[in-house]
Design a protein around this motif. Structure first.
Motif, short mmCIF file in Angstrom:
data_model
loop_
_atom_site.label_atom_id
_atom_site.label_comp_id
_atom_site.label_asym_id
_atom_site.label_seq_id
_atom_site.Cartn_x
_atom_site.Cartn_y
_atom_site.Cartn_z
N GLN A 1 -26.24 -9.66 -5.66
CA GLN A 1 -25.95 -8.23 -5.71
C GLN A 1 -26.64 -7.55 -6.90
O GLN A 1 -26.02 -6.81 -7.66
N VAL A 2 -27.92 -7.84 -7.06
CA VAL A 2 -28.70 -7.20 -8.12
C VAL A 2 -29.80 -6.35 -7.50
O VAL A 2 -30.22 -6.60 -6.37
N ASP A 3 -30.24 -5.34 -8.23
CA ASP A 3 -31.31 -4.46 -7.74
C ASP A 3 -32.67 -4.90 -8.27
O ASP A 3 -33.69 -4.69 -7.64
N MET A 4 -32.67 -5.51 -9.47
CA MET A 4 -33.92 -5.90 -10.10
C MET A 4 -33.91 -7.37 -10.48
O MET A 4 -32.87 -7.90 -10.84
N VAL A 5 -35.06 -7.98 -10.38
CA VAL A 5 -35.24 -9.36 -10.82
C VAL A 5 -36.07 -9.29 -12.09
O VAL A 5 -37.07 -8.57 -12.14
N GLU A 6 -35.66 -10.02 -13.13
CA GLU A 6 -36.40 -9.99 -14.40
C GLU A 6 -37.76 -10.65 -14.23
O GLU A 6 -37.84 -11.77 -13.75
N ARG A 7 -38.80 -9.93 -14.62
CA ARG A 7 -40.18 -10.44 -14.48
C ARG A 7 -40.92 -10.36 -15.80
O ARG A 7 -40.59 -9.53 -16.64
N TRP A 8 -41.95 -11.20 -15.93
CA TRP A 8 -42.84 -11.12 -17.09
C TRP A 8 -43.73 -9.89 -16.90
O TRP A 8 -44.41 -9.79 -15.88
N PRO A 9 -43.76 -8.96 -17.86
CA PRO A 9 -44.60 -7.77 -17.68
C PRO A 9 -46.09 -8.10 -17.59
O PRO A 9 -46.84 -7.43 -16.88
N GLU A 10 -46.52 -9.16 -18.27
CA GLU A 10 -47.95 -9.52 -18.28
C GLU A 10 -48.44 -10.03 -16.92
O GLU A 10 -49.54 -9.72 -16.50
N THR A 11 -47.62 -10.84 -16.25
CA THR A 11 -48.08 -11.49 -15.01
C THR A 11 -47.36 -10.99 -13.76
O THR A 11 -47.87 -11.14 -12.65
N GLY A 12 -46.16 -10.44 -13.93
CA GLY A 12 -45.38 -10.02 -12.78
C GLY A 12 -44.60 -11.18 -12.15
O GLY A 12 -43.91 -11.00 -11.16
N PHE A 13 -44.70 -12.37 -12.75
CA PHE A 13 -43.97 -13.51 -12.23
C PHE A 13 -42.49 -13.41 -12.62
O PHE A 13 -42.15 -12.82 -13.64
N VAL A 14 -41.64 -14.01 -11.80
CA VAL A 14 -40.21 -14.03 -12.08
C VAL A 14 -39.97 -14.76 -13.40
O VAL A 14 -40.54 -15.82 -13.65
N LYS A 15 -39.13 -14.17 -14.24
CA LYS A 15 -38.87 -14.69 -15.58
C LYS A 15 -37.59 -15.53 -15.63
O LYS A 15 -37.55 -16.58 -16.25
N LYS A 16 -36.55 -15.04 -14.95
CA LYS A 16 -35.24 -15.68 -15.05
C LYS A 16 -34.48 -15.49 -13.74
O LYS A 16 -34.46 -14.39 -13.19
N LEU A 17 -33.86 -16.56 -13.24
CA LEU A 17 -33.03 -16.47 -12.03
C LEU A 17 -31.70 -17.15 -12.27
O LEU A 17 -31.62 -18.15 -13.00
N GLN A 18 -30.66 -16.61 -11.64
CA GLN A 18 -29.35 -17.22 -11.74
C GLN A 18 -29.07 -17.99 -10.45
O GLN A 18 -29.16 -17.45 -9.37
N ARG A 19 -28.77 -19.27 -10.60
CA ARG A 19 -28.47 -20.09 -9.43
C ARG A 19 -27.10 -19.74 -8.88
O ARG A 19 -26.34 -19.01 -9.50
N ARG A 20 -26.76 -20.29 -7.71
CA ARG A 20 -25.47 -20.02 -7.10
C ARG A 20 -24.31 -20.54 -7.94
O ARG A 20 -23.20 -20.02 -7.87
N ASP A 21 -24.57 -21.57 -8.74
CA ASP A 21 -23.50 -22.10 -9.61
C ASP A 21 -23.49 -21.40 -10.98
O ASP A 21 -22.84 -21.86 -11.92
N ASN A 22 -24.21 -20.28 -11.06
CA ASN A 22 -24.27 -19.41 -12.24
C ASN A 22 -25.02 -19.97 -13.44
O ASN A 22 -24.99 -19.37 -14.50
N THR A 23 -25.71 -21.10 -13.29
CA THR A 23 -26.59 -21.54 -14.38
C THR A 23 -27.91 -20.78 -14.22
O THR A 23 -28.24 -20.33 -13.13
N PHE A 24 -28.64 -20.65 -15.32
CA PHE A 24 -29.88 -19.89 -15.29
C PHE A 24 -31.10 -20.79 -15.29
O PHE A 24 -31.10 -21.85 -15.90
N TYR A 25 -32.13 -20.34 -14.57
CA TYR A 25 -33.45 -20.97 -14.63
C TYR A 25 -34.35 -20.00 -15.36
O TYR A 25 -34.37 -18.82 -15.04
#
Length: 96
Positions: A51-75
C-alpha cells in the motif's frame, strides 16, 4: 521514468495476462530482479501488498534502492547493477 505505474493501477487488484523470461539485461530487468528477490512479482504487486505510492530509488541510476519484504524485513540494494548475466534468464517479465 517509463517503469512508473500509475497510482490507479496499484490500487486495483491487477493480475498479469502473461509472463516470459528476460533474454537480456536492461534497467527494467534489473528492477524486476530486485522485486523478485524480495518476494514480489513486480512493482505493481509490491504497491498492492505494501500500500505504497512510491518505491525508493537511487536518483543516479533509477534502480530500486530499498524494498520491504512480506515479513517486514528490508532489502537494501546497491546503486550499480546487481543482476548478473547468468541470472538474467531467471527474471520473470509480466505483461498486463
Amino acid at each position: 521514468k517509463k517503469s512508473e505505474i500509475s497510482g490507479v493501477m496499484a490500487k486495483a487488484d491487477i493480475k498479469p495476462k502473461s509472463m516470459h523470461h528476460a533474454k537480456k539485461w536492461s534497467d527494467d530487468v534489473e528492477n524486476l530482479h530486485r522485486f523478485q528477490q524480495a518476494g514480489y512479482r513486480d512493482e505493481v504487486e509490491y504497491k498492492q501488498v505494501k500500500q505504497v505510492d512510491m518505491v525508493e530509488r537511487w536518483p543516479e541510476t533509477g534502480f530500486v534502492k530499498k524494498l520491504q519484504r512480506r515479513d517486514n524485513t528490508f532489502y537494501y540494494y546497491a546503486k550499480q547493477r546487481e543482476c548478473e548475466d547468468r541470472e538474467v534468464h531467471k527474471v520473470k517479465v509480466y505483461v498486463y
